[in-house]
Every structure is written in C-alpha cells, then in structure tokens.
Enzyme design. Sequence first.
Site, PDB file in Angstrom:
ATOM      1  N   LYS A  49       3.112  10.294   8.198  1.00 15.34           N
ATOM      2  CA  LYS A  49       2.303   9.888   9.352  1.00 15.34           C
ATOM      3  C   LYS A  49       2.809  10.402  10.709  1.00 15.34           C
ATOM      4  O   LYS A  49       2.502  11.505  11.109  1.00 15.34           O
ATOM      5  CB  LYS A  49       2.150   8.367   9.372  1.00 15.34           C
ATOM      6  N   PHE A  75       0.867  -1.184   0.000  1.00 17.44           N
ATOM      7  CA  PHE A  75       0.000   0.000   0.000  1.00 17.44           C
ATOM      8  C   PHE A  75       0.899   1.228   0.000  1.00 17.44           C
ATOM      9  O   PHE A  75       1.777   1.364   0.843  1.00 17.44           O
ATOM     10  CB  PHE A  75      -0.911   0.011   1.244  1.00 17.44           C
ATOM     11  N   ASP A 132       9.547   2.536   1.537  1.00 12.06           N
ATOM     12  CA  ASP A 132       8.382   3.285   2.015  1.00 12.06           C
ATOM     13  C   ASP A 132       8.219   3.007   3.506  1.00 12.06           C
ATOM     14  O   ASP A 132       7.725   1.963   3.917  1.00 12.06           O
ATOM     15  CB  ASP A 132       7.142   2.837   1.227  1.00 12.06           C
TER      16      ASP A 132
HETATM   17  C1  LIG Z   1       3.084   2.355   3.624  1.00 13.26           C
HETATM   18  C2  LIG Z   1       2.264   3.537   3.214  1.00 13.26           C
HETATM   19  N1  LIG Z   1       2.723   4.350   2.239  1.00 13.26           N
HETATM   20  C3  LIG Z   1       2.029   5.410   1.838  1.00 13.26           C
HETATM   21  C4  LIG Z   1       0.818   5.736   2.411  1.00 13.26           C
HETATM   22  C5  LIG Z   1       0.065   6.942   1.949  1.00 13.26           C
HETATM   23  O1  LIG Z   1       0.133   7.934   2.944  1.00 13.26           O
HETATM   24  P1  LIG Z   1      -0.921   9.110   2.972  1.00 13.26           P
HETATM   25  O2  LIG Z   1      -2.235   8.536   3.341  1.00 13.26           O
HETATM   26  O3  LIG Z   1      -0.380  10.061   4.014  1.00 13.26           O
HETATM   27  O4  LIG Z   1      -0.927   9.741   1.624  1.00 13.26           O
HETATM   28  C6  LIG Z   1       0.303   4.933   3.422  1.00 13.26           C
HETATM   29  C7  LIG Z   1      -0.986   5.217   4.025  1.00 13.26           C
HETATM   30  O5  LIG Z   1      -1.574   4.473   4.769  1.00 13.26           O
HETATM   31  C8  LIG Z   1       1.046   3.786   3.831  1.00 13.26           C
HETATM   32  O6  LIG Z   1       0.605   2.973   4.786  1.00 13.26           O
END
Ligand SMILES: Cc1ncc(COP(=O)(O)O)c(C=O)c1O
Length: 481
Positions: free
Chosen positions: A265, A150, A236
Amino acid sequence: MNHTTSIPGSYHLSTDQQYAAYVNPQWVRLLSALGLNKVFNRSFGAELFADNGDVYLDFLSGYGVYNVGHHHPFVTQELIAELQSQRPSMLQSHVPTLAAQLAEKLCQLAGGKMEKVYFGSSGSEGVEAAIKFSRAFTKRDWILYAEGGFHGLTCGALSLMSNLWWREGFGPMLRETQAVPFGDVKALRQALQTEKYAAYLVEPIQGENGVKVPTREYLHEAQRLCEKHGTLLVIDEVQTGIHRTGPFIASHYFGISPDMVILAKALSGGQVPVGALLMRSDVCRSVYSSIDKACVHASTFSENALAMRAGLATLQIAEKEKLGERSTNLGNFLRSELMNRLSRFEMIKEIRGVGLFNAIEFQAPRSIGLKLLYAGFTKAHPGLFGQMIVKTLFEEEKILSQMAGNNFMAIKSLPPLVITEEQIVRYVSAWEHVCELASRTSFWMQGLRIAAKALAPDRACPNAVPKAGAEVLQERALAEV
Ligand SMILES: Cc1ncc(COP(=O)(O)O)c(C=O)c1O
C-alpha cells in the site's frame, strides 16, 4: 457520471457506460446508487478537487496508499527522473541497484529480526510469499490466522480469511489453514501446542474488522508462543505499515519482534504498486537455498525501478516530514475531538485506533423511534446503515470515507498522514452534523428508498443490496417502520 472519453473507438460512450460494458457494471451501479460516483479533476495532499469546484477531504486514502498524500511533489519528481534516466528497469538479468537500496532501508527501519526482503507488487503477493516461505522454512503445511482479518483476495490469502462472503463461489481454497479468535490467548495456545503450524499470520490491528486493536499482552504472548512452538510470527502490516499508526510499523508500537513483516500500500507513494515481505535471513535462505534455486520464487514486475524509486522516495518523505510523529500527535487530536463531539449520540459505540488508523463504530439505537427504523434498515441489508453514513458524509459534508469490509457498523478513518489540524477540525464538525442528521427520520427514509432502488440482482460487493424486487424491498422495509 456522464463524462466522455477520448479513447479511440469508444467516443460514443460515457466513462460509466464504457466501464460498465468492458469492466464491471455492478461497480458503476453501486457507486451511482450510493451517490459516490463523482468526477475529480485533481488531488493533492489530503484534498480531492471536483469538477464543479468543490473540495473534498480524503479519509479513505485509497484503502491506505496515500500516507504521503496525493501527488507528493518529491514522489513525482523522483518518478520523472527515473523515467528520464532511461536506465533499464526490468532486464531480469541484472542486479537492480534500487531494489538493493530499498531493501537495506526497509530492514534498517523495521529492525529486529528483519534482514532480507522479497519484493512484489501488492499486499496479497506478500501474503502468498509468506505462506510459501514459512512452509519452506518450517517444513510444516498448516497456517494459523485470526478470525475477522483481511489479507487479500488471491486464493492463498483468501484461505486465511474467516468471512466466507469473500470466498463463496470460488471453489476450494488451501485446506491446511485454521482460524483462532483474534485476541484470545487460550485459543492461540491450544492451536500452537499442536506444533503443526508453519506460521501465525495476523494483522497487528485488524483494519477491515473495524480497526480492532488488541492488547499488547496478546501480541507479546503470540510472539512467545510462536517461538516456543516453532511457528513463525508473520505480521501483516499492509495497512498499518509506513507510519499509519505512528511508528514505522505497528509492531514497533506494540513492542513485538516478528519473524516476517508484510508491507505494501503506502510504500507505493500512492503512485507505483509495490509490496515487500521482510524476513529473517535463515527463512530467506530456506527458499533461495542453492544457485539452482536462485529464482524459485519471483515475479516479473517485482523490483522494477519505478516501484523501487517510489518506495525510496516515500521513505525519504516520511523521515523528512516526520510523518510518524505527525501520525501519533494528529491521531491523538482526532480521537479526542471525535470523542468530545460525538459521545453524546446514542448510536456511537466506540471511537478507537492508534495514530491515524481509526474507526468510528456504531451500535443499534436504544430509543424506540430509531429502533424501529434501524430494524427496517437491517432487514433491507446489514450494510445499509454504514453506507448511509458514508453517503451523507460524502454528499453533505464532502468527506470521502468507507465502512470496514468485515464490520459494516464501523466507518474507517484513514486520512493521508500529511493532513492538517484544520482539516481534522473540518472532519470532526462534519461528523457531528452527520450524526445529527442520522437522528432524523428523513435520513432513514432516504436510506430505505435507496435500498429499494438499488434492486441488485447479485451482491456486487459487500456493500451492495441483496437480491430483491424494488417494490418488495420497499414495502418490506417500510412495513417495519
Ligand atoms: C491487512 C491487509 N493485508 C493484505 C491486503 C491485500 O493487499 P492488496 O489489495 O494490495 O493485495 C490488504 C488489502 O486491503 C490488507 O488490508
């Protein structure tokens, strides 16, 4: 929930009605159907305080933003101080002091090859930036990613997600992307050998896939293969960063040294959105290559003073309160307690994770009675079982949790890192009770009734019930049992 609002012009509407009228009615329907639509007056640390005096434990942490806990007094103090200082925040024509400080601190903490930072306001923005920066640096178009991951819901990030449910109906995404199975070295080697990929963008632990933890060897081999074939390794760490797994980033836990790291986050201190893409100097230089290109990639809100101050405050708290050590120690305690108390239940498949990044995964039951009920649930909706666990934890035990977005049988366990041992003990007892309840027929009957009532004309979100008439659904599901 029927609390009224004081917003002028809409005094006649409850918040639910107003939100449904002007924002997203399906969200209100879904929360109501699941019994999660509750009003909380206050939140602090790992606790949520309801208007009727009930105290809930937060094991969702706002998708992972509350590592320092809700309303940490130091974050609040720093933000108030920033506002009261009346310093300009977004002049867009100055060199921002706080961005410089936060970038230096992030590079020090991440170490390895991390020497430059691009700031944004979310995780997806970091992913988008990583796509652009890696393309600019390598002069290659293709991006490789791992199945089940994700990365966010903007078009670039969506192009790096294999679960088509998230993409359906939104038209073509980036074409030059390719998935490989997570953890499969052979597939990765074959893909990278083509030498057409600018980046391999991957989570170190796949959160929304149910906190899937790869082997150390996999990530080390990924790094080696990327180096060999001129592909940038982009990790990520949007969920795993800021000590969620113990060390500052999960890359430290695995002992890898990525070319780029995406954070967001929890860096916000749970207050002001902030994202950061950490990278090698040469990668950064490939984008900001001349005075003429000084702002070729930018965003209005990035580097705003409140976000930077929230980030700096978060890092200070993490250091002072040793949140990394807490995460490691309490995570070990949590997993061992959960294993002791839950292993006896036939539907518990695995309790896994690193630090305070954990999940409890279920499997289909083996006993004949539950097998039939489970078949009825699956027919109604693949997420119904997980959602019933979340609902029961919430209603019966006052625990806020969530199932994983790409793995409906896994319930994520992400408390604020300031959680106490006593609160973990309460959580584990709650789980034991919920597993006992899930062994009773009443749990399953209630689930089928809820599925039938939800009568969703659309799939409002992954957890919604698919299109079906209430009666049809109820009859069909009950017929199964
Ligand atoms: C691993 C990961 N990358 C990227 C994102 C995207 O982040 P955002 O919701 O702040 O755009 C998330 C969101 O849950 C995530 O869990």
